[in-house]
Each structure stands twice: as C-alpha cells, then as structure tokens.
Design an enzyme around this catalytic site. Structure first.
Site, short mmCIF file in Angstrom:
data_model
loop_
_atom_site.label_atom_id
_atom_site.label_comp_id
_atom_site.label_asym_id
_atom_site.label_seq_id
_atom_site.Cartn_x
_atom_site.Cartn_y
_atom_site.Cartn_z
N TYR A 191 -1.89 -0.66 10.40
CA TYR A 191 -1.77 -0.81 9.07
C TYR A 191 -0.63 -0.62 8.11
CZ TYR A 191 -3.74 -0.94 4.42
OH TYR A 191 -3.95 -1.08 3.06
N SER A 212 0.95 -1.04 0.06
CA SER A 212 0.02 -0.02 -0.13
C SER A 212 0.90 1.38 0.06
CB SER A 212 -1.03 -0.04 1.39
OG SER A 212 -1.52 1.11 1.34
#
Length: 264
Positions: free
Chosen positions: A157, A144
């Site tokens: 995350y 990501s």
C-alpha cells in the site's frame, strides 16, 4: 462560499464513500457540476440526489471500476459526451490491505496497484489531455502519509501511494506550460470504511484514533485549494511534521515508526 464553483465541472473518482463522497458534496454545495465515478451505481445515485439538492446544478453518474482500463475508457467517452470541459479532476479512488509482505496475497497487491496507481494514471492521461487542449485545469491525486513514512504491514500500500506522489510531482512539471495545476493530498488515517478492508482486526484503527481525520474536514480543505497553486496537502499537521522529520532523521524515524506507528 456559496456558488464559488458555479459553472465549474468537478470529476471525482471514488465518489461512492469516504473522502470522495465528501468532496463531491462539498463541491456541489459551492455550486459545482459534479461527475461521480465509482463501482456502486446505486450508491452513486443516492449521492447524486444529495448533490443536486445542494447545487441546483446537473450531476452525472458514471459507474466505473477504476481497476479496469476498458471501463475507464468507456466512462471517459461518456464523460466528454456529457460535458464540454473539466475544471478539476479529483482522483480519490483507492484501497489498501495491511499484512506482512511475505504473508500477503499477491493478487491483492496487484489489485492495489491496478486501482491506486495504474487506473489513476490511465484516467489522468485521458482527462489531462482534455485540460491541455483547454489550457487550464487542476488534477488532485490522493497519495497518503503512508507514502512518505513507512510502517510495518503496509509495504504494498505504501509503495502504491509513494508511486502516486512521485507521479504527481513529475506531472506537475510536465503540465505547467499548459496552465494545468497538480496537487497531491496525503492524509493520515481517516474515519471511513477504508479500514473495513485494510485491517479487519480493527486494532490499527483503535491504535491511531488520536490521528484520525474526519472526511468532511479533509474535503473542506481540499476544495478550499481548488484553482490554487498548492502543491501538496499533508494531514494532520502532526503526521505532516513526522514525515518531514523522517526525511531529516531516518534512523530515528524507523525507531519511532516501529514503536508508535506500526501497531497494526
């Protein structure tokens, strides 16, 4: 593009929704035999029916919780009983939850790492050995932009995705002698149900709407690079540029992140 993946086997985790689903259908549309993995069997069967219509090829469904090593191993054993090779593995399974780190539930943090990192690594280890024996293949791991550019309320995350990125970089070097390629895909925010879990307020999705990606567009780009030596795909271009600038000017990057990218 029709039939460019005929006789190719593509295995996709996280195939029940979002980018995973889109990659499965894009691959099927090009003639691939696809193997769908996710927790929701009923949803996988629905997508399998769509994929069969697109490809005219076999589609296999392997319900699997990627956070559980016993289910991963059982699904791998089933996989090798169904097919004799794997050309592409797409590790798209993952989830996130946004919260200030000191207010976050450590059970959520553990689950994030179990699915996003450890499950990915475990399954990659199994399929990677198969590809080493084949002497060909490609592993595509979803990181990501969050693994490159820090924003508030995403410590766990972002850390999980940074781990995926670095794992992929090392894996690429280790698998190069065996003709097995490794590509990392680092998307920014995507129009999926990801934010239903990650940010229940809906504020973050609204604030980053200008950067939102369509999962079908992401899937097209990912499948476009099947079989190539592409190392990394960062999307959208604006956030890819931001990631490069952050490395060059980290203090400025922190300031911009706090002012613009951390509005969760």
């Amino acid at each position: 593009m029709v039939d460019t993946l005929r006789n190719k086997v593509v295995v996709i985790t996280g195939a029940s929704s979002g980018i995973g689903r889109s990659i499965a259908l894009e691959s099927a549309g090009r003639g691939a035999t696809v193997v769908l993995m996710a927790r929701r069997k009923e949803r996988l069967e629905e997508i399998a029916a769509e994929a069969r219509e697109l490809s005219g090829s076999e589609v296999f469904v392997l319900p699997t919780d990627m956070g559980k090593s016993d289910e991963i191993e059982a699904s791998f054993k089933k996989l090798v009983s169904l097919i004799d090779h794997v050309d592409v593995l797409v590790n798209a399974a993952g989830f996130g939850k946004f919260d200030n780190f000191f207010e976050s539930d450590m059970a959520d943090v553990t689950s994030m790492f179990q699915v996003n990192v450890l499950g990915l690594m475990y399954f990659t280890r199994l399929v990677g050995r198969l590809m080493i024996d084949q002497k060909h293949g490609q592993i595509i791991n979803f990181g990501s932009i969050a693994g490159k550019v820090p924003t508030t309320k995403s410590a766990a995350y972002s850390a999980s995705k940074a781990a995926v990125i670095q794992f992929s970089n090392v894996l690429r070097l280790e698998l190069k002698p065996f003709n097995v390629k490794v590509m990392t895909v680092n998307p920014g925010p995507v129009y999926t149900n990801f934010f239903n879990i990650a940010d229940k307020t809906g504020h973050y999705a609204e604030n980053v709407s200008a950067f939102m990606l369509d999962p079908d567009d992401v899937a097209w780009q990912v499948v476009h690079f099947f079989g190539t030596d592409k190392r990394e795909l960062n999307l959208p271009l604006s956030l890819a540029a931001a990631a490069k600038l952050y490395n060059l000017f980290p203090s400025l990057g922190d300031y911009i992140s706090l002012k613009v990218a951390s509005r969760k």
